[in-house]
Design a protein around this motif. Structure first.
Motif, PDB file in Angstrom:
ATOM      1  N   MET B   1       0.840  -1.214   0.000  1.00 55.35           N
ATOM      2  CA  MET B   1       0.000   0.000   0.000  1.00 55.35           C
ATOM      3  C   MET B   1       0.872   1.260   0.000  1.00 55.35           C
ATOM      4  O   MET B   1       1.840   1.355   0.738  1.00 55.35           O
ATOM      5  N   LYS B   2       0.571   2.236  -0.883  1.00 58.88           N
ATOM      6  CA  LYS B   2       1.399   3.429  -0.965  1.00 58.88           C
ATOM      7  C   LYS B   2       1.214   4.310   0.259  1.00 58.88           C
ATOM      8  O   LYS B   2       0.102   4.506   0.730  1.00 58.88           O
ATOM      9  N   GLN B   4       1.135   7.851   2.287  1.00 56.39           N
ATOM     10  CA  GLN B   4       0.781   9.233   1.990  1.00 56.39           C
ATOM     11  C   GLN B   4       1.934  10.136   2.414  1.00 56.39           C
ATOM     12  O   GLN B   4       2.129  10.372   3.597  1.00 56.39           O
ATOM     13  N   ARG B   8       3.048  13.479  -2.217  1.00 62.75           N
ATOM     14  CA  ARG B   8       1.880  12.831  -2.831  1.00 62.75           C
ATOM     15  C   ARG B   8       0.603  13.589  -2.496  1.00 62.75           C
ATOM     16  O   ARG B   8      -0.302  13.705  -3.302  1.00 62.75           O
ATOM     17  N   GLU B   9       0.535  14.108  -1.263  1.00 65.24           N
ATOM     18  CA  GLU B   9      -0.705  14.723  -0.806  1.00 65.24           C
ATOM     19  C   GLU B   9      -0.857  16.171  -1.264  1.00 65.24           C
ATOM     20  O   GLU B   9      -1.944  16.598  -1.641  1.00 65.24           O
ATOM     21  N   GLU B  82      -3.658   1.366 -11.832  1.00 67.94           N
ATOM     22  CA  GLU B  82      -4.939   1.971 -11.468  1.00 67.94           C
ATOM     23  C   GLU B  82      -5.933   1.920 -12.619  1.00 67.94           C
ATOM     24  O   GLU B  82      -7.037   2.452 -12.505  1.00 67.94           O
ATOM     25  N   ARG B 214      -5.042  13.873  -9.358  1.00 71.98           N
ATOM     26  CA  ARG B 214      -6.516  13.928  -9.263  1.00 71.98           C
ATOM     27  C   ARG B 214      -7.044  15.347  -9.456  1.00 71.98           C
ATOM     28  O   ARG B 214      -8.111  15.700  -8.933  1.00 71.98           O
ATOM     29  N   ASP B 223     -14.873  20.369  -2.541  1.00 65.65           N
ATOM     30  CA  ASP B 223     -14.255  19.819  -1.332  1.00 65.65           C
ATOM     31  C   ASP B 223     -14.005  20.909  -0.284  1.00 65.65           C
ATOM     32  O   ASP B 223     -14.102  20.649   0.918  1.00 65.65           O
ATOM     33  N   LEU B 227     -16.074  19.616   2.655  1.00 65.36           N
ATOM     34  CA  LEU B 227     -15.229  18.826   3.549  1.00 65.36           C
ATOM     35  C   LEU B 227     -14.132  19.659   4.200  1.00 65.36           C
ATOM     36  O   LEU B 227     -13.311  19.117   4.947  1.00 65.36           O
ATOM     37  N   ASP B 229     -11.606  20.611   2.822  1.00 61.84           N
ATOM     38  CA  ASP B 229     -10.376  20.015   2.299  1.00 61.84           C
ATOM     39  C   ASP B 229      -9.931  20.880   1.115  1.00 61.84           C
ATOM     40  O   ASP B 229     -10.644  20.989   0.117  1.00 61.84           O
ATOM     41  N   THR B 231      -7.101  20.603  -0.698  1.00 63.14           N
ATOM     42  CA  THR B 231      -6.047  19.991  -1.519  1.00 63.14           C
ATOM     43  C   THR B 231      -6.263  20.275  -3.004  1.00 63.14           C
ATOM     44  O   THR B 231      -5.377  20.800  -3.683  1.00 63.14           O
TER      45      THR B 231
END
Lengths: 67, 368
Positions: B1-2, B4, B8-9, B82, B214, B223, B227, B229, B231
């Motif tokens: 599993m990658k 975070q 990346r974030e 993916e 993304r 977002d 949320l 968020d 990002t």
């Protein structure tokens, strides 16, 4: 268990947000089927004070959220 | 599993925003229309024209940027394991939503990405569009909070996921090998184009980075409100800042609400057009750019949405719904462009369609 597989953004996060607001569980398992959902769910869960572990089962991901 | 990591974030989305901004500046310098280095709506409209789906002779060209975005996303998705073929989430609704997102965008004369590119060029006529886009997104958020969903997509054979990348390969082959079967503008925006290799490479880079980060122009604002968020919003802002700096350095920044390239000053209809595009994008789960990326990742529903957008572009021009740019007449008079009655009716009808789709995809009381 919250099953978010196959749902578009941002439904996976909204479903988990609703569950946390409704029941404030100490732990929660979430199923996802996309890496982007895993990333978004992890970011959201961490912001809510959860620790997240992720395991992969075939094409699906299982996230375990714990306080 | 990658894991975070910070890069990346946060770093990846900022890098993507900067590269998209630089790509838009470079493409404009190489021949693409001003304040239109990258415009998903305009470029899909040009593709519709090149294929003869509409007859507006000033907007016809197979834009390699679109081909590159889809293929770039497909390549990086495959490399990152993916690429997943899936479909079945209300494809007919998505087709119709794609049509109205395109109709709304062409009323304004640009997708959300071009809206930011125009703002980065100092185009104040895009301010009303930004406000409309935000209001449209908020309308979508209201329905998301009520439980709106187009339903689940399910795994399907890999061939379904390869449809849009395959179509893009065919378009590239037609452009390079047999351009005679296509229509090419000899004047107007469709005639303004960078050398196809540069356009393709820029598209590949943007597609690859947007797949990894993304990036989504609608998702950023959604977002942030829903949320808290920020990002994705940081990518949106990185594009805006990069293009503003680039235009200032190159002397192309023109802070004004008149005589902007391929823009009109019917502010109310720019507002409403982008409100339609914003609301539709939220119902679809992403902006026009994000739909191309998702289709590149194997999402058949997003491929259907892209086809809907291309048909929406054809409808826009065949029925005179799209905006016309402001211009200066031979006698020096400034002529305000914008849309006619047909375009206004289409936007209002679009809101009715979105409302019906929103209301009919809410959970039933026993599910809520």
């Amino acid at each position: 268990m919250v099953d978010t597989r196959g749902l578009s953004c941002p439904m996976p996060v909204i479903m988990v947000q609703k569950e946390i607001r409704k029941n404030a569980p100490a732990s929660l398992e979430v199923l996802a089927d996309a890496q982007v959902a895993v990333e978004n769910l992890t970011r959201f869960a961490v912001s809510q004070g959860y620790q997240v572990s992720v395991s992969q089962d075939g094409l699906d991901f299982k996230l375990t959220l714990t306080k | 599993m990658k894991q975070q990591t910070w890069f990346r974030e946060h770093g990846m989305i900022l890098l993507t925003g900067v590269i998209v901004g630089i790509a838009a500046i470079v493409l404009t310098a190489c021949g693409n229309p001003k304040n239109m280095g990258f415009c998903i709506a305009c470029f899909e409209r040009d593709i519709a024209g090149a294929l003869g789906l509409h007859s507006a002779d000033k907007v016809q060209y197979i834009r390699p940027e679109i081909i590159g975005i889809v293929l770039g996303a497909a390549i990086t998705a495959a490399a990152a394991k993916e690429f997943r073929a899936k479909a079945g989430s209300s494809p007919a609704c998505r087709f119709v939503l794609g049509m109205f997102v395109m109709i709304g965008a062409l009323v304004f004369l640009g997708c959300p990405l071009r809206m930011v590119i125009r703002l980065g060029g100092g185009d104040l006529t895009a301010v009303s569009a930004l406000l409309g886009f935000v209001v449209g997104i908020l309308a979508g958020v209201v329905f998301l909070r009520k439980g709106f969903s187009l339903g689940r997509a399910y795994p399907v054979p890999q061939g379904e996921g390869l449809i849009l990348p395959g179509v893009m390969v065919v378009l590239l082959m037609l452009l390079v090998a047999v351009p005679g079967v296509l229509r090419f503008s000899e004047a107007g925006p469709g005639s303004m184009r960078a050398f196809w290799v540069i356009s393709l490479l820029a598209g590949l880079a943007v597609g690859a980075l947007a797949q990894r980060s993304r990036l989504c122009m609608a998702g950023g604002i959604r977002d942030a409100f829903m949320l808290h968020d920020f990002t994705l919003l940081s990518g949106f802002l990185a594009i805006w800042i990069t293009i503003t700096i680039g235009n200032l350095i190159l002397g192309n920044y023109d802070l004004s609400a008149v005589s902007q390239p391929i823009a009109h000053s019917q502010h109310l209809w720019s507002f409403l057009g982008m409100a339609l595009a914003g609301w539709g994008s939220i119902l679809l789960g992403g902006c026009p750019l994000r739909q191309l990326i998702l289709a590149g990742e194997g999402n058949g529903d997003s491929a259907v949405t892209v086809f809907g957008m291309i048909v929406g572009a054809a409808v826009s021009h065949n029925f005179g719904l799209a905006g016309a740019a402001d211009s200066v007449a031979e006698n020096g008079t400034y002529v305000v462009g914008g849309i006619g009655k047909a375009g206004m009716i289409a936007v209002v009808f679009g809101f009715v369609v979105l409302l019906v789709i929103s209301l009919t995809h809410l959970p039933r009381k026993e599910q809520a």
